[in-house]
Design a protein around this motif. Structure first.
Motif, short mmCIF file in Angstrom:
data_model
loop_
_atom_site.label_atom_id
_atom_site.label_comp_id
_atom_site.label_asym_id
_atom_site.label_seq_id
_atom_site.Cartn_x
_atom_site.Cartn_y
_atom_site.Cartn_z
N TYR A 131 0.97 -1.08 0.00
CA TYR A 131 -0.15 0.09 -0.07
C TYR A 131 0.91 1.28 -0.05
O TYR A 131 1.72 1.35 0.89
N LEU A 132 0.65 2.04 -1.06
CA LEU A 132 1.21 3.30 -1.18
C LEU A 132 0.43 4.40 -1.20
O LEU A 132 -0.54 4.79 -1.75
N THR A 133 0.77 5.21 -0.03
CA THR A 133 -0.35 6.40 0.32
C THR A 133 0.28 7.65 0.47
O THR A 133 1.23 7.73 1.28
N PRO A 134 -0.14 8.61 -0.16
CA PRO A 134 0.43 10.01 -0.17
C PRO A 134 0.35 10.80 1.09
O PRO A 134 -0.63 10.10 2.17
N PRO A 135 0.88 11.73 1.60
CA PRO A 135 1.12 12.39 2.93
C PRO A 135 -0.37 12.84 2.94
O PRO A 135 -1.08 13.45 2.12
N SER A 136 -1.00 12.89 4.35
CA SER A 136 -2.24 13.46 4.70
C SER A 136 -3.20 12.68 4.13
O SER A 136 -4.30 13.30 4.05
N THR A 137 -3.26 11.53 3.57
CA THR A 137 -4.38 10.88 2.92
C THR A 137 -4.53 9.52 3.65
O THR A 137 -3.70 8.91 4.20
N GLN A 138 -5.90 8.95 3.20
CA GLN A 138 -6.03 7.80 3.57
C GLN A 138 -7.00 6.97 2.60
O GLN A 138 -7.98 7.53 1.75
N GLY A 139 -6.40 5.80 2.41
CA GLY A 139 -7.14 5.15 1.19
C GLY A 139 -8.16 4.08 1.31
O GLY A 139 -8.95 3.85 0.66
N PHE A 140 -8.31 3.66 2.68
CA PHE A 140 -9.51 2.78 2.94
C PHE A 140 -10.45 3.08 4.25
O PHE A 140 -9.70 3.75 4.99
N ALA A 141 -11.44 2.74 4.11
CA ALA A 141 -12.43 2.83 5.26
C ALA A 141 -12.11 1.83 6.56
O ALA A 141 -11.38 0.75 6.09
N PRO A 142 -12.43 2.21 7.84
CA PRO A 142 -12.37 1.11 8.69
C PRO A 142 -13.05 0.02 8.13
O PRO A 142 -14.11 -0.12 7.88
N HIS A 143 -12.35 -1.27 8.50
CA HIS A 143 -12.82 -2.57 8.36
C HIS A 143 -11.84 -3.50 8.89
O HIS A 143 -10.97 -3.07 9.74
N GLU A 155 8.57 2.71 4.10
CA GLU A 155 8.75 4.22 3.52
C GLU A 155 7.89 4.98 4.44
O GLU A 155 6.50 4.61 4.49
N GLY A 156 8.23 6.32 4.77
CA GLY A 156 7.25 7.23 5.27
C GLY A 156 6.79 6.79 6.80
O GLY A 156 7.18 5.99 7.31
N ARG A 157 5.80 7.40 7.16
CA ARG A 157 5.06 7.12 8.30
C ARG A 157 3.66 7.12 8.14
O ARG A 157 2.94 7.85 7.56
N LYS A 158 3.04 6.31 9.25
CA LYS A 158 1.41 6.16 9.12
C LYS A 158 0.88 6.07 10.44
O LYS A 158 1.51 5.35 11.30
N ARG A 159 -0.23 6.47 10.86
CA ARG A 159 -0.92 6.37 11.91
C ARG A 159 -1.78 5.53 12.03
O ARG A 159 -2.80 5.33 10.92
N GLN A 209 -7.84 1.30 10.78
CA GLN A 209 -7.77 2.22 9.69
C GLN A 209 -6.22 2.79 9.91
O GLN A 209 -5.67 2.76 11.09
N ALA A 210 -5.96 3.54 8.85
CA ALA A 210 -4.55 4.04 8.75
C ALA A 210 -4.65 5.20 7.89
O ALA A 210 -5.26 5.22 6.80
N ILE A 211 -3.85 6.34 8.42
CA ILE A 211 -3.66 7.48 7.47
C ILE A 211 -2.17 7.93 7.35
O ILE A 211 -1.52 7.73 8.62
N ALA A 212 -1.76 8.19 6.28
CA ALA A 212 -0.43 8.51 6.17
C ALA A 212 -0.02 10.03 6.86
O ALA A 212 -1.06 10.98 6.80
N LEU A 213 0.77 10.25 7.48
CA LEU A 213 1.21 11.54 8.19
C LEU A 213 1.53 12.69 7.10
O LEU A 213 2.10 12.41 6.33
N PRO A 214 1.19 14.01 7.50
CA PRO A 214 1.74 15.06 6.50
C PRO A 214 3.18 15.07 6.87
O PRO A 214 4.10 14.50 7.64
N ASN A 215 3.85 16.27 5.92
CA ASN A 215 4.96 16.68 6.02
C ASN A 215 6.25 15.54 5.98
O ASN A 215 7.19 15.56 6.60
N GLY A 216 5.94 14.88 4.95
CA GLY A 216 6.83 13.74 4.88
C GLY A 216 6.72 12.82 3.55
O GLY A 216 5.69 13.15 2.69
#
Length: 242
Positions: A131-143, A155-159, A209-216
């Motif tokens: 899964y490749l996710t741009p900063p400050s975005t979320q690709g999938f709903a909770p499931h 790569e990058g950081r994800k919450r 659920q997961a969201i990519a962090l901003p500023n990175g």
């Protein structure tokens, strides 16, 4: 199968989406270099596979373009039997869409080796998605999923937020859920940020659920999975069919 597990192998520690320190609820273990999984897989390898005509990677069959909009996951693949190109996919990523790569082991030898090792160790079929996710975005709903998952941050950081079962039907389910509305979610049992080198295990049925962090950079993680349709119920359904 009973509880999540977070293993930290990065230098940076984080909690509850702030990226500042470890949470007492993280169940984190260890510390080390963020390059622990270096060489396993990368966004560069994804781009190379897309640009290599021998793979003929197609939308829907091999990759998905997705975006979380208005509380719903939207799949934004082109209609028809379309071969993906790196230029097209990267344009979508710049527009805030996420990329899901299905079965990356078919295009990458290191991922293939990892999945093969899991097959041998567990004695059952394993799988992988990336899964490749741009900063400050979320690709999938909770499931929740019908497999045990091992989330490897590359790569990058994800919450990431994990949630307890809503009712008995959510406990070790045999089938994946539909998208879950955020208003129906209980309080999270884990709210943390994964950095490169970290690994998170979640049993099947764990709402997440997961969201990519901003500023990175964009977040890339590899999800290794195991245990699909591998229960006593599945065994007896084959042994004594209706």
């Amino acid at each position: 199968e009973k509880k999540h597990l977070l293993i930290r192998r990065s230098n940076r520690k984080s909690t509850k989406g702030t990226g500042e320190e470890d949470s007492k609820d993280d169940d984190g273990e260890g510390a080390g270099e963020g390059s622990y999984f270096s060489g396993l897989y990368s966004s560069e390898r994804i781009r190379e596979a897309l640009d290599d005509s021998k793979f003929e990677i197609k939308f829907s069959r091999d990759i998905d373009i997705v975006k979380y909009i208005g509380g719903k996951r939207r799949t934004l693949n082109p209609a028809g039997d379309v071969v993906a190109t790196g230029d097209f996919v990267w344009k979508k990523l710049k527009g805030g869409c996420s990329l899901r790569v299905l079965r990356p082991q078919e295009y990458n030898r290191e991922v293939y080796r990892m999945v093969s090792l899991m097959d041998e160790y567990w004695g059952r079929v394993s799988g992988a998605n990336a899964y490749l996710t741009p900063p400050s975005t979320q690709g999938f709903a909770p499931h929740y999923d019908d497999v045990d998952v091992y989330i490897v941050q590359l790569e990058g950081r994800k919450r990431w937020r994990l949630y307890p079962p809503r009712d008995n039907a959510d406990v070790l389910p045999r089938f994946s859920s539909q998208d879950i509305d955020e208003s129906d979610l209980p309080e999270p049992i884990l709210d943390t940020v994964l950095n490169p080198g970290d690994l998170l295990y979640a049993p099947r049925g764990t709402i997440h659920q997961a969201i990519a962090l901003p500023n990175g950079p964009a977040s890339l993680h590899l999800t290794l999975s195991s245990g699909q349709r591998h229960t006593w119920a599945d065994y007896f359904s084959l042994l004594v069919p209706r």
